[in-house]
Scaffold this motif. Structure first.
Motif, mmCIF file in Angstrom:
data_model
loop_
_atom_site.group_PDB
_atom_site.id
_atom_site.type_symbol
_atom_site.label_atom_id
_atom_site.label_comp_id
_atom_site.label_asym_id
_atom_site.label_seq_id
_atom_site.Cartn_x
_atom_site.Cartn_y
_atom_site.Cartn_z
ATOM 1 N N GLU A 31 32.824 47.488 46.846
ATOM 2 C CA GLU A 31 33.904 48.276 47.414
ATOM 3 C C GLU A 31 35.212 47.485 47.311
ATOM 4 O O GLU A 31 35.204 46.267 47.126
ATOM 5 N N PRO A 32 36.368 48.142 47.427
ATOM 6 C CA PRO A 32 37.646 47.447 47.228
ATOM 7 C C PRO A 32 37.867 46.298 48.217
ATOM 8 O O PRO A 32 37.596 46.431 49.418
ATOM 9 N N THR A 33 38.344 45.192 47.685
ATOM 10 C CA THR A 33 38.657 44.009 48.485
ATOM 11 C C THR A 33 40.020 43.466 48.086
ATOM 12 O O THR A 33 40.573 43.829 47.049
ATOM 13 N N GLY A 48 40.544 43.870 44.345
ATOM 14 C CA GLY A 48 41.175 45.180 44.295
ATOM 15 C C GLY A 48 40.132 46.261 44.081
ATOM 16 O O GLY A 48 39.045 46.239 44.662
ATOM 17 N N TYR A 49 40.453 47.207 43.206
ATOM 18 C CA TYR A 49 39.521 48.288 42.864
ATOM 19 C C TYR A 49 38.734 47.964 41.585
ATOM 20 O O TYR A 49 38.122 48.846 40.994
ATOM 21 N N GLY A 50 38.753 46.692 41.177
ATOM 22 C CA GLY A 50 38.270 46.321 39.847
ATOM 23 C C GLY A 50 36.835 46.717 39.554
ATOM 24 O O GLY A 50 36.528 47.153 38.435
ATOM 25 N N PHE A 51 35.933 46.564 40.523
ATOM 26 C CA PHE A 51 34.538 46.932 40.259
ATOM 27 C C PHE A 51 34.402 48.440 40.091
ATOM 28 O O PHE A 51 33.626 48.916 39.252
ATOM 29 N N LEU A 52 35.154 49.195 40.873
ATOM 30 C CA LEU A 52 35.050 50.655 40.790
ATOM 31 C C LEU A 52 35.710 51.198 39.526
ATOM 32 O O LEU A 52 35.193 52.145 38.923
#
Length: 565
Positions: A341-343, A347-351
């Motif tokens: 999830e965003p951290t 950031g939103y990099g995994f998503l």
């Protein structure tokens, strides 16, 4: 409480202590507006279309509590472990949630998480479930799980249960009486059948409800599961952890892999050499447990993130393995550092990596819109008329109508974006207009070339060297109109990195906003988070750090666009 994990590698089972349920019960939180009749125009939840059509599920932990949700005014132990204090900005993790530490049962958090999952291409949630025993934080975790379950259908997601049979062994160590473990497990099964299995959006495989077990760890003989499942009709499609099916022989239909220190070797062996009736794949971002730093027991080995490269690598491996179902491990296990999830850090990099890998027709723009919804939920808490508008925005998002949601959240339908002309965007003039800064004299690792083919034209920018390097290749623009901007580019990348980013910032010394790059064997478009320009100045480009020798790591960049939103 610890969670002993049996994990397999090269066909052999190994014992490993991983993640935990908490021993205290502390955590859980709970433009003109459209006319009321417009609510009727919102359709039911719509499934996200994807080019990768096999099912992708995400493993979700229910055990986080905030001061507002815990019931006793304290932070839950999965944010604190033995020595951390969220009130001082310190949590028991090396990554910090983008929305801050939260309660797993907070309805606004649940809405935020489920909508993010949806727009990332996730089909459903695999819920880490504690059972029905009234012991320590088990009831609170179950309550949080049921708060999430209650929202899944309205967002258009499926769900299934990952049973923690080990909790029945742990409970007596916390002073809880379990006179008959088999009776307690049968009671858990009866509860699942009565309350979950019949729901229309419960995941079914081979015409039976899917039930996974994080083990087995308490019940390790086939006769145990025959006994436990005697109350169920029909019997579930039951999966154990990898290399443990024999412990539930006759009841288990297959296995699922998990995070382990042998990484790609272990996963490849499982995919290639483990014939099973039902076989899941797994993808994860890395492993960086906080246990030792947090004063808890647990594993100390790590798997590097490589930006989002490890996640992209394990997604690709699972996609190409031939399995029909993939589990993402995990959505939010912060204590083990396996959260997607965003951290603040990623950031939103995994998503966004997942969006690209699954062929989802959405981007970070829609993920940021979900974040806006969450922020406004909190900003206007107690304002019933505003919350009604936000309810409609949420329904629009679930129905895949993000522009209509944006009209509510941002006060207007977003105008069409416009591309700002920048010099030499495709590197056809070499690195002209693209200076490179390096803190260690390795700026020569940035150059233009034709090797491997460009995305457009003949040339592309490359960051590569046989030796370790750090390069920041960038442009600056002055005189920009105030407003919101993004940088987009097409990239290919391989290897491992200290970091690899596309980034923007509004002054030379400002902290950049960035998207971490994964590994991409084909040209893939990436973009930065939205940045607000108020002083007319923007600095943007590509920042890469490689810490290993050998020349195995590279980033290619091409066709850069500066976009005003």
């Amino acid at each position: 409480m610890t969670r002993p994990l049996w994990s397999g590698a090269a066909g052999v089972a190994f014992t490993l202590v991983l993640a935990a349920c908490g021993a205290d019960s502390s955590e859980r939180s709970g433009a003109a507006p459209p006319a009321p009749e417009e609510l009727a125009t919102v359709s039911s939840p719509v499934a996200v279309s994807k080019t990768f059509t096999k099912k992708v599920y995400v493993h979700w932990m229910p055990w986080f509590e905030s001061k507002a949700t815990s019931g006793n005014g304290t932070w839950g132990q999965h944010w604190t472990m033995a020595n951390q204090n969220p009130d001082q900005g310190r949590i028991a993790a090396y990554a910090y949630p983008l929305i801050g530490p939260y309660g797993s049962g907070d309805k606004d958090v649940i809405e935020y998480q489920l909508l993010l999952m949806k727009y990332a291409g996730v089909d459903g949630v695999l819920i880490d479930w504690p059972g029905t025993l009234n012991c320590v934080d088990y009831p609170k975790n179950k309550q949080n799980a049921e708060a999430l379950i209650a929202k899944t259908a309205s967002v258009g997601l499926e769900f299934a249960i990952v049973y923690e049979d080990h909790n029945l062994s742990l409970a007596p160590t916390y002073g809880c009486s379990v006179p008959d473990r088999y009776a307690a497990a049968r009671a858990d099964m009866s509860y699942l059948q009565s309350n979950y299995f019949s729901k229309s959006n419960y995941i079914r495989i081979n015409n039976a409800p899917l039930l996974m077990d994080f083990g087995p760890q308490t019940f390790t003989a086939p006769s145990d599961w025959t006994n436990i499942f005697s109350v169920l009709s029909p019997k579930p499609t039951f999966l154990t952890l990898w290399y443990q099916q024999q412990q539930a022989q006759g009841s288990a239909s297959g296995e699922y892999p998990w995070i382990y220190s042998d990484f790609i070797t272990g996963l490849t062996n499982f995919y290639n050499n483990r014939p099973l009736g039902v076989k899941f794949g797994v993808a994860y971002p890395g492993f960086n447990p906080f246990y030792q730093a947090g004063g808890w027991g647990g594993p100390t080995w790590t798997l590097p993130y490589n930006g989002t490269g490890t996640f992209g690598q394990t997604v690709d491996l699972a996609k190409n393995s031939g399995v029909n179902w993939i589990q993402l491990a995990t959505w939010n296990d912060y204590g083990e550092g396996s959260m997607i999830e965003p951290t603040r850090e990623f950031g939103y990099g995994f998503l966004t990596t997942l969006q690209q890998k699954l062929g989802v027709p959405y981007s970070q723009t829609q993920l940021e819109l979900v974040n806006t919804l969450f922020n406004q939920r909190k900003q206007y808490a107690g304002n019933s008329s505003k919350q009604a508008q936000l309810d409609q925005a949420s329904a629009y998002l679930a129905a895949l109508q993000p522009d209509q949601a944006s009209a509510i959240l941002n006060g207007t339908t977003p105008p069409p974006s416009s591309t700002i002309s920048i010099p030499n965007p495709s590197f056809e003039s070499g690195t002209s207009d693209w200076p490179t800064w390096s803190p260690n004299g390795t700026a020569g690792a940035a150059f233009s070339e034709t090797y491997g083919g460009a995305h457009g034209g003949s040339y592309h920018l490359t960051h590569w060297s046989q030796s370790p390097f750090e390069t920041w290749t960038y442009q600056t623009r002055s005189g920009l109109a105030n407003g919101n901007y993004k940088l987009r580019a097409w990239v290919k990348a391989g290897g491992s990195f200290g970091f690899a980013r596309i980034q923007v910032k509004t002054c030379a010394s400002c902290t950049p906003l960035y998207t971490s790059l994964g590994t991409y064997s084909n040209w893939t478009q990436v973009e930065t988070p939205t940045i607000s320009v108020t002083g007319g100045y923007l600095e943007y480009g590509f920042h890469t750090q490689v810490t290993q020798s050998g020349g195995a790591s590279y980033v290619n960049m091409d066709d850069v666009e500066l976009v005003k939103l």
